[in-house]
Design an enzyme around this catalytic site. Structure first.
Site, short mmCIF file in Angstrom:
data_model
loop_
_atom_site.label_atom_id
_atom_site.label_comp_id
_atom_site.label_asym_id
_atom_site.label_seq_id
_atom_site.Cartn_x
_atom_site.Cartn_y
_atom_site.Cartn_z
N HIS A 176 0.79 -1.23 0.00
CA HIS A 176 0.00 0.00 0.00
C HIS A 176 0.82 1.27 0.00
O HIS A 176 0.26 2.36 0.00
CB HIS A 176 -0.92 0.04 1.21
CG HIS A 176 -2.11 -0.86 1.11
ND1 HIS A 176 -3.28 -0.48 0.51
CD2 HIS A 176 -2.28 -2.14 1.52
CE1 HIS A 176 -4.14 -1.48 0.57
NE2 HIS A 176 -3.56 -2.50 1.17
N THR A 199 -9.10 5.97 -2.78
CA THR A 199 -10.43 5.44 -3.08
C THR A 199 -11.46 6.54 -2.89
O THR A 199 -12.55 6.48 -3.48
CB THR A 199 -10.78 4.23 -2.18
OG1 THR A 199 -10.51 4.58 -0.82
CG2 THR A 199 -10.00 3.01 -2.57
N LYS A 235 -9.91 13.43 3.73
CA LYS A 235 -8.98 12.31 3.79
C LYS A 235 -8.07 12.55 4.98
O LYS A 235 -8.11 13.63 5.58
CB LYS A 235 -8.15 12.21 2.51
CG LYS A 235 -7.57 13.56 2.06
CD LYS A 235 -6.82 13.48 0.74
CE LYS A 235 -7.74 13.40 -0.45
NZ LYS A 235 -7.63 12.15 -1.18
N ARG A 236 -7.25 11.57 5.35
CA ARG A 236 -6.28 11.79 6.42
C ARG A 236 -5.45 13.03 6.11
O ARG A 236 -5.19 13.34 4.95
CB ARG A 236 -5.37 10.56 6.57
CG ARG A 236 -6.04 9.37 7.20
CD ARG A 236 -6.50 9.66 8.60
NE ARG A 236 -5.37 9.80 9.49
CZ ARG A 236 -5.10 8.97 10.49
NH1 ARG A 236 -5.90 7.96 10.76
NH2 ARG A 236 -4.04 9.14 11.26
N LYS A 252 -0.54 14.46 0.98
CA LYS A 252 -1.89 14.66 0.42
C LYS A 252 -2.16 16.14 0.14
O LYS A 252 -3.13 16.49 -0.52
CB LYS A 252 -2.94 14.07 1.37
CG LYS A 252 -2.89 12.52 1.43
CD LYS A 252 -3.95 11.98 2.38
CE LYS A 252 -3.95 10.48 2.52
NZ LYS A 252 -4.76 9.77 1.50
N LYS A 267 -15.06 7.46 -4.98
CA LYS A 267 -16.38 7.72 -4.39
C LYS A 267 -16.94 9.04 -4.91
O LYS A 267 -18.12 9.15 -5.24
CB LYS A 267 -16.28 7.78 -2.87
CG LYS A 267 -15.75 6.53 -2.20
CD LYS A 267 -15.40 6.82 -0.72
CE LYS A 267 -14.54 5.72 -0.13
NZ LYS A 267 -13.92 6.14 1.15
#
Ligand SMILES: *Cc1c(COP(=O)(O)O)cnc(C)c1O
Length: 843
Positions: free
Chosen positions: A375, A674, A566-567, A572, A678
């Protein structure tokens, strides 16, 4: 999903709903009332909402258990191969409406509860989120469990039943605070405790080698400590309720919970010390998302659940097949990340030490049974453990790992004779900074398949982390692009859109998501666009209500809802979004009279408790929000909302309401994502980098229906090689320079002007995540979004085409690929197979 027909929707965009069967309705009502009396012990008149929820959940569970026992017997009788999905995380969320929907009982329960005077939606909210995961990795495991049940694959999910899930996030004066998540406080109606399914798990002690008299050495482990693992099963039902699998979570307890002799001396604390030590194993989920927790307790968790799970599956296999030679034909064990990779050493120990198998035969079986999903490529996130800790906690496993490594290094030497650097790089033992066991290398060597989670990630795996191992074992690396379950992320989260899709694509779209493609024909249809926009508006109203209630911020539902959920992590790049927010704020203040596109910037996400910089970014978002939201000169042109305590249930509210999906990670760093899937499925346009599954989303929805910006992964590597200073780009970008200056000089923290000096310094001189270097490209892409938003119909067309072309990202497709290529198990044959648009284009 079974919303009552809406008079304002033209008939051709309304699905047909079958009326509720009166007999079945009476049956469900009386079943719920019986549960309320006999299982909860309450009269209807005195029942709380929570009592009603439990009674309804237990009523539903009864119906699932029947199917479950049938599924189990059928797989057993047919001698079918089973999949065992080992994961330290399962981010499940709520199960009530998910299970109702899959069982086809949603309309019936809705009507029954309505008749009983309690709303289904209110009861739904009584269920706490099962947050036994940090983020994407754990959510993937939950989607996979649902898809495996849907495809009729006999499977077990194995994990830990944490007493406390991921922490509850509270934002106080802009600062993240962590509180324990007491998700089991009111009991858990879904799980069935299996006190009889208990295994001993051993730690520490010593090992002894004896001769078995036939010239063979026998190793005996004399452990120093025993912990009991107790199974708790949660039934997971697939779509259309045909198949049910178990999620089996292990709880830890001491074999001797109370030392009565000690208790009687009055030392009450010591009397249960052993119990406390054992229970610590399942006390809580490590909140470290991306970096390996260098903690003994974490290694104990990993071995605990691996050992219990393997004992369980070996026992099941022996019961049906008698011996372990054929294990790989009846069991496929998937390791979700390296956390379960002790399974390799543990299965070898079971086969060799306990079942007297020859080493080579055992190795062949182990390799054929196990497979591993990678991952992350981030070096700091690849797990390693000090050899010394292994020696103390798992002495026999360390020996086994050494022996595996010996044969493996012989192979390396044979392939590249004399190449000591190569040897060092592929070894399971890292000798560079103290001796450490590399769990990633162990997982790779012990698995017949190693998969990445998006096309790009799998390619990068071959070029980076597993470059050398891939040479030694070519052909093992494969790609399985992640997916999401459409039942949760479309049908349940967005019932209004689902109704519209059923009406336009036909009921079969619920079984075969590739039928979404039929929407293409309506993408330019003005009447359809209007219905599509109505649905989005409805969902935005609901989200605006939540924002108003939680934050006291007024979000105008006609504004562009720009979402990054998201985290919180540097890679990110919530910071990139925030710096753009500041620049936009400044630009609006320069020209308040200009025709700005009103935006609501919506953020949500947790930072690991120990990740100080991520927590500082959360604070900055909240500080910027405070300033912007209270600036009367800009009014509703810009609002910033940080919604606290991001979890699956909050995601289910935000995602259907999003217009724009922020997928802006530094290229090369997001394995798949992911959340991106969505949001696009629910008709949000993506603004994103060429990273993870964004690339495949672009390939499917078409480059004109996604806004790609920024450096490619290769360009990032190239730029970093030249140094991390960003003065060059800042000097050329007045927008960026001014935004950074405002942040670093305290424009958003007047009470503490130096609070964000470190952020300014990083943006200027330590631009590892290329936030500054990507800024201009991002800012421009955002202005392109503004332009497209103003041309309303073109926006709707692009949004519809996103929904239409996302069918490939169903986790049913992902699981079919695992089943075919990794596990060798058949899937239920009655569902049409889905093919990648890309694959179709390529042929
Ligand atoms: C989908 C999901 C994630 C993963 O989001 P990414 O944007 O892919 O990182 C994390 N947390 C929750 C609650 C989710 O539903």
């Amino acid at each position: 999903m079974a919303g009552l027909s809406d008079q304002s929707v033209p008939a051709k965009f309304q699905p047909e709903n079958t009326p509720v069967d009166e007999l079945a309705l009476a049956d469900i009502k009386s079943a719920i009332l019986v549960k309320l009396r006999l299982a909860i012990g309450k009269e209807a008149a005195f029942a709380t909402k929570h009592d009603w929820y439990k009674a309804a959940a237990l009523t539903l569970r009864d119906r699932m258990v029947h199917r479950w026992l049938t599924s189990d017997k059928e797989s057993y009788d047919a001698g079918r191969k089973r999949v065992y999905y080992l994961s330290l995380e399962f981010l499940i969320g709520r199960l009530f409406t998910d299970a109702l929907n899959n069982m086809g009982l949603l309309p019936l329960f809705e009507a029954a509860l309505g008749d009983l005077g309690v709303g289904l939606d209110e009861l739904r909210k009584c269920e706490p989120d099962a947050a036994l995961g940090n983020g994407g990795l754990g959510r993937l495991a939950a989607c996979f469990m649902e898809s495996m049940a849907t495809l009729g694959i006999p499977a077990f999910g194995y994990g830990i039943r944490y007493d406390f899930g991921l922490f509850r996030q509270v934002i106080s004066h802009g600062v993240q605070q962590e509180y324990p998540d007491e998700w089991l406080g009111f009991g858990n109606p879904w799980e069935l405790p299996r006190r009889e399914v208990t295994y001993n798990v051993y730690f520490g002690g010593s090992i002894e080698t004896v001769d078995d008299g036939k010239g063979r050495k026998q190793v005996i482990w004399h452990p120093g400590e025993t912990v009991e693992a107790v199974a708790y099963d949660t039934p997971i039902v697939g779509w259309r309720g045909q198949h049910v699998n178990a999620l089996r979570l292990w709880s830890a307890r001491a074999p001797d919970p109370l030392r009565l002799d000690v208790f009687n001396t009055g030392d009450y604390v010591s009397a249960s010390a052993e119990q406390a030590r054992a229970e610590a194993i399942c006390k809580f989920l490590y909140p470290n998302d991306e970096s390996a927790a260098g903690r003994e307790l974490r290694l104990r968790q990993e071995y605990f659940f691996v050992s219990a799970s393997l004992q369980d599956l070996v026992k099941r296999h022996l019961h049906s097949d008698g011996n372990l030679r054929g294990l790989a034909n009846k069991a496929a064990v998937q390791m979700n990340d390296t956390h379960p990779s002790l399974a390799i050493a543990e299965l070898m120990r079971i086969l060799v030490d306990q079942h007297n198998m020859r080493w080579d035969a055992a190795w062949q079986i182990t390799n054929a049974t196990l497979s591993y999903t990678n991952h992350t490529l981030l070096p700091e996130a690849l797990e390693t453990w000090p050899v010394e800790l292994f020696q103390r906690l798992l002495p026999r496993h360390l020996e086994i790992i050494y022996r595996i490594n010996e044969a493996h290094l012989d192979r390396a030497d044979a392939t590249r004779p004399g190449d000591t650097a190569y040897r060092a790089s592929v070894s399971i033992i890292d000798e560079t900074s103290g001796r450490r066991v590399r769990m990633g290398n162990l997982a790779f060597i012990g698995s017949h398949r190693i998969n990445g989670v998006s096309a790009m990630h799998s390619e990068l795996m071959k070029e980076t982390v597993f470059h050398d191992l891939n040479q030694l074992y070519p052909g093992r690396i494969t790609n399985k692009t992640n997916g999401i379950t459409f039942r949760r992320w479309l049908m349940l989260a967005n019932p209004k859109l689902t109704d519209l899709l059923r009406a336009t694509c036909g009921e079969a779209v619920l079984d075969d998501p590739t039928r979404l493609i039929k929407l293409e024909a309506f993408a330019g249809d003005a009447a359809f666009q209007q219905e599509f926009r109505k649905v989005k508006h409805h969902n935005k109203l609901a989200l605006a209500r939540v924002i108003g209630e939680k934050l006291g911020v007024q979000a105008d539902p006609s504004a562009l809802f720009d979402v990054q959920i998201k985290r919180i992590h540097e890679y990110k790049r919530q910071l990139l979004n925030l710096v753009e927010t500041v620049a936009l704020y400044q630009a609006i203040k320069d020209e308040p009279g200009k025709d700005w596109v009103p935006r609501v910037k919506i953020f949500a996400g947790k930072a690991a408790a120990s990740y100080r910089y991520a927590k500082l970014i959360i604070r900055l978002i909240n500080d910027v929000a405070e300033t912007v939201n209270n600036d009367t000169t800009i009014g509703s042109k810009l609002k910033v909302a940080f919604l606290p305590d991001y979890n699956v249930s909050l995601a289910e509210v935000i995602i259907p309401a999003a217009d724009l999906s922020e997928q802006i990670s530094t290229a090369g760093m997001e394995a798949s994502g992911t959340g991106n899937m969505k949001l696009s499925l629910n008709g949000a346009l993506t603004i994103g980098t060429l990273d993870g599954a964004n690339i495949e989303i672009r390939d499917n929805v078409g480059p004109e229906n996604i806004a790609i910006f920024g450096m490619t992964a290769a360009e990032v590597v190239e730029r970093r090689a030249k140094g991390l200073d960003a003065s060059d780009v800042i000097n050329k970008s007045p927008n960026l320079g001014r935004a950074i200056q405002a942040i670093e000089t305290g424009a958003f923290s007047p009470d503490d002007p130096g609070r964000y000096a470190s952020v300014g310094h990083a943006l200027r001189h330590l631009d590892h995540y290329v936030v500054s270097a990507d800024f201009d490209s991002y800012y421009e892409a955002q202005r392109g979004i503004d332009t497209r938003w103003r041309a309303g119909s073109a926006w709707s067309r692009a949004a519809i085409l996103n929904t239409a072309r996302m069918g490939w990202f169903s986790s049913d497709r992902t699981i079919r690929e695992y089943a075919d290529d990794i596990w060798g198990v058949p899937v239920a044959g009655d569902l049409p197979s889905t093919t990648s648009l890309q694959a179709r284009k390529a042929t």
